[in-house]
Design a protein around this motif. Sequence first.
Motif, mmCIF file in Angstrom:
data_model
loop_
_atom_site.group_PDB
_atom_site.id
_atom_site.type_symbol
_atom_site.label_atom_id
_atom_site.label_comp_id
_atom_site.label_asym_id
_atom_site.label_seq_id
_atom_site.Cartn_x
_atom_site.Cartn_y
_atom_site.Cartn_z
ATOM 1 N N UNK A 109 6.727 -0.722 -7.626
ATOM 2 C CA UNK A 109 7.505 -1.844 -8.166
ATOM 3 C C UNK A 109 7.538 -1.818 -9.688
ATOM 4 N N UNK A 110 6.381 -1.548 -10.302
ATOM 5 C CA UNK A 110 6.291 -1.622 -11.765
ATOM 6 C C UNK A 110 6.664 -0.314 -12.457
ATOM 7 N N UNK A 111 6.639 0.785 -11.726
ATOM 8 C CA UNK A 111 6.956 2.079 -12.322
ATOM 9 C C UNK A 111 8.185 2.707 -11.687
ATOM 10 N N UNK A 112 8.394 3.968 -11.994
ATOM 11 C CA UNK A 112 9.540 4.709 -11.466
ATOM 12 C C UNK A 112 9.007 5.944 -10.739
ATOM 13 N N UNK A 113 8.874 5.833 -9.411
ATOM 14 C CA UNK A 113 8.278 6.899 -8.627
ATOM 15 C C UNK A 113 9.119 7.181 -7.380
ATOM 16 N N UNK A 114 9.004 8.404 -6.923
ATOM 17 C CA UNK A 114 9.593 8.778 -5.637
ATOM 18 C C UNK A 114 8.454 8.915 -4.641
ATOM 19 N N UNK A 115 8.418 8.004 -3.684
ATOM 20 C CA UNK A 115 7.300 7.959 -2.748
ATOM 21 C C UNK A 115 7.650 8.681 -1.453
ATOM 22 N N UNK A 116 6.653 9.358 -0.906
ATOM 23 C CA UNK A 116 6.779 9.956 0.422
ATOM 24 C C UNK A 116 5.692 9.350 1.306
ATOM 25 N N UNK A 117 5.837 9.526 2.599
ATOM 26 C CA UNK A 117 4.835 9.021 3.531
ATOM 27 C C UNK A 117 3.479 9.661 3.253
ATOM 28 N N UNK A 118 3.499 10.941 2.883
ATOM 29 C CA UNK A 118 2.258 11.631 2.572
ATOM 30 C C UNK A 118 1.557 11.047 1.362
ATOM 31 N N UNK A 119 2.334 10.726 0.314
ATOM 32 C CA UNK A 119 1.753 10.111 -0.880
ATOM 33 C C UNK A 119 1.092 8.778 -0.541
ATOM 34 N N UNK A 120 1.767 7.971 0.269
ATOM 35 C CA UNK A 120 1.235 6.667 0.640
ATOM 36 C C UNK A 120 -0.032 6.803 1.476
ATOM 37 N N UNK A 121 -0.032 7.778 2.375
ATOM 38 C CA UNK A 121 -1.209 7.977 3.225
ATOM 39 C C UNK A 121 -2.408 8.441 2.398
ATOM 40 N N UNK A 122 -2.188 9.412 1.511
ATOM 41 C CA UNK A 122 -3.274 9.877 0.644
ATOM 42 C C UNK A 122 -3.765 8.741 -0.238
ATOM 43 N N UNK A 123 -2.847 7.955 -0.778
ATOM 44 C CA UNK A 123 -3.238 6.819 -1.608
ATOM 45 C C UNK A 123 -4.041 5.793 -0.839
ATOM 46 N N UNK A 124 -3.653 5.531 0.403
ATOM 47 C CA UNK A 124 -4.378 4.554 1.226
ATOM 48 C C UNK A 124 -5.797 5.028 1.509
ATOM 49 N N UNK A 125 -5.939 6.292 1.867
ATOM 50 C CA UNK A 125 -7.276 6.843 2.148
ATOM 51 C C UNK A 125 -8.138 6.807 0.890
ATOM 52 N N UNK A 126 -7.550 7.143 -0.260
ATOM 53 C CA UNK A 126 -8.304 7.151 -1.512
ATOM 54 C C UNK A 126 -8.762 5.745 -1.892
ATOM 55 N N UNK A 127 -7.879 4.761 -1.752
ATOM 56 C CA UNK A 127 -8.257 3.384 -2.070
ATOM 57 C C UNK A 127 -9.334 2.877 -1.112
ATOM 58 N N UNK A 128 -9.216 3.211 0.165
ATOM 59 C CA UNK A 128 -10.218 2.791 1.131
ATOM 60 C C UNK A 128 -11.574 3.433 0.829
ATOM 61 N N UNK A 129 -11.547 4.715 0.477
ATOM 62 C CA UNK A 129 -12.788 5.403 0.122
ATOM 63 C C UNK A 129 -13.434 4.751 -1.099
ATOM 64 N N UNK A 130 -12.630 4.424 -2.082
ATOM 65 C CA UNK A 130 -13.138 3.768 -3.282
ATOM 66 C C UNK A 130 -13.727 2.398 -2.948
ATOM 67 N N UNK A 131 -13.062 1.673 -2.052
ATOM 68 C CA UNK A 131 -13.577 0.364 -1.636
ATOM 69 C C UNK A 131 -14.933 0.507 -0.962
ATOM 70 N N UNK A 132 -15.120 1.560 -0.173
ATOM 71 C CA UNK A 132 -16.402 1.766 0.501
ATOM 72 C C UNK A 132 -17.524 2.012 -0.498
ATOM 73 N N UNK A 133 -17.228 2.744 -1.572
ATOM 74 C CA UNK A 133 -18.229 2.932 -2.620
ATOM 75 C C UNK A 133 -18.530 1.602 -3.305
ATOM 76 N N UNK A 134 -17.490 0.820 -3.571
ATOM 77 C CA UNK A 134 -17.708 -0.497 -4.162
ATOM 78 C C UNK A 134 -18.550 -1.391 -3.267
ATOM 79 N N UNK A 135 -18.319 -1.321 -1.961
ATOM 80 C CA UNK A 135 -19.116 -2.104 -1.009
ATOM 81 C C UNK A 135 -20.568 -1.640 -1.046
ATOM 82 N N UNK A 136 -20.772 -0.322 -1.109
ATOM 83 C CA UNK A 136 -22.134 0.215 -1.168
ATOM 84 C C UNK A 136 -22.861 -0.299 -2.411
ATOM 85 N N UNK A 137 -22.195 -0.252 -3.558
ATOM 86 C CA UNK A 137 -22.811 -0.743 -4.795
ATOM 87 C C UNK A 137 -23.072 -2.243 -4.696
#
Length: 217
Positions: A109-137
């Motif tokens: 929304x805020x930038x100018x990007x061409x998104x693919x399903x693969x990009x969204x899936x990788x981004x979702x997994x990365x954000x979830x992984x980061x959240x798990x580290x935050x939960x651990x801390x």
Amino acid sequence: MSALYRYLMKSVLLSQRYLPPMLIFFGALAVGTASDNGPLQSSYAFGVLVMVVCSTWLTVAIVNHEDPTQRQITLVTVGSSLRVLATTIGVVVTWCLPLLAFGLICPLVTGDHRATAGDLLVGAVAHLASAMIGIAIGVLCSRLLIRRIGIAMLAAATLILLMMVRRISPVSALMKVLSDEKSAAANAVPTTLLALVCLAVMIAAVLITRTVADRRE
């Protein structure tokens, strides 16, 4: 478990302690991804960093939202400290899902990007992984282990900074993978493996916290 989940979710909702970390996440993402026209996965690397900070804050707020007396009542009613802690982590994950969704959508929304399903899936997994580290801390720095808020904040800040050290941190590795400007197909495997590492770290942190808290209580 479902009754405990509903009770904890309602209690957290009424406490409104989730609002500050969520608002910080929304604001940081909106500012940090504004007018960005680079690769979408590179934008997600910034979201991964912000997710660590905000999910840590969110975890501490939710785990600590019951005072010691109310926690003892909950433990006696449920009869298992592990069940209470696991359900609490489930509530934290639930509150992290809106952050994950916003993290995926905001750069589009805020930038100018061409998104693919693969990009969204990788981004979702990365954000979830980061959240798990935050939960651990967050669970390691909660009142269950560290009762003085000043020491808890210092410990959390130290652990978050360590997540920026490339050689020892799965979060830093995730950010590097997302910033390499490779295709989603090329990044899928390393992102998934790092997410599994983050899951293992979160489970270990929960078990350590439960063991130490049981001895104290």
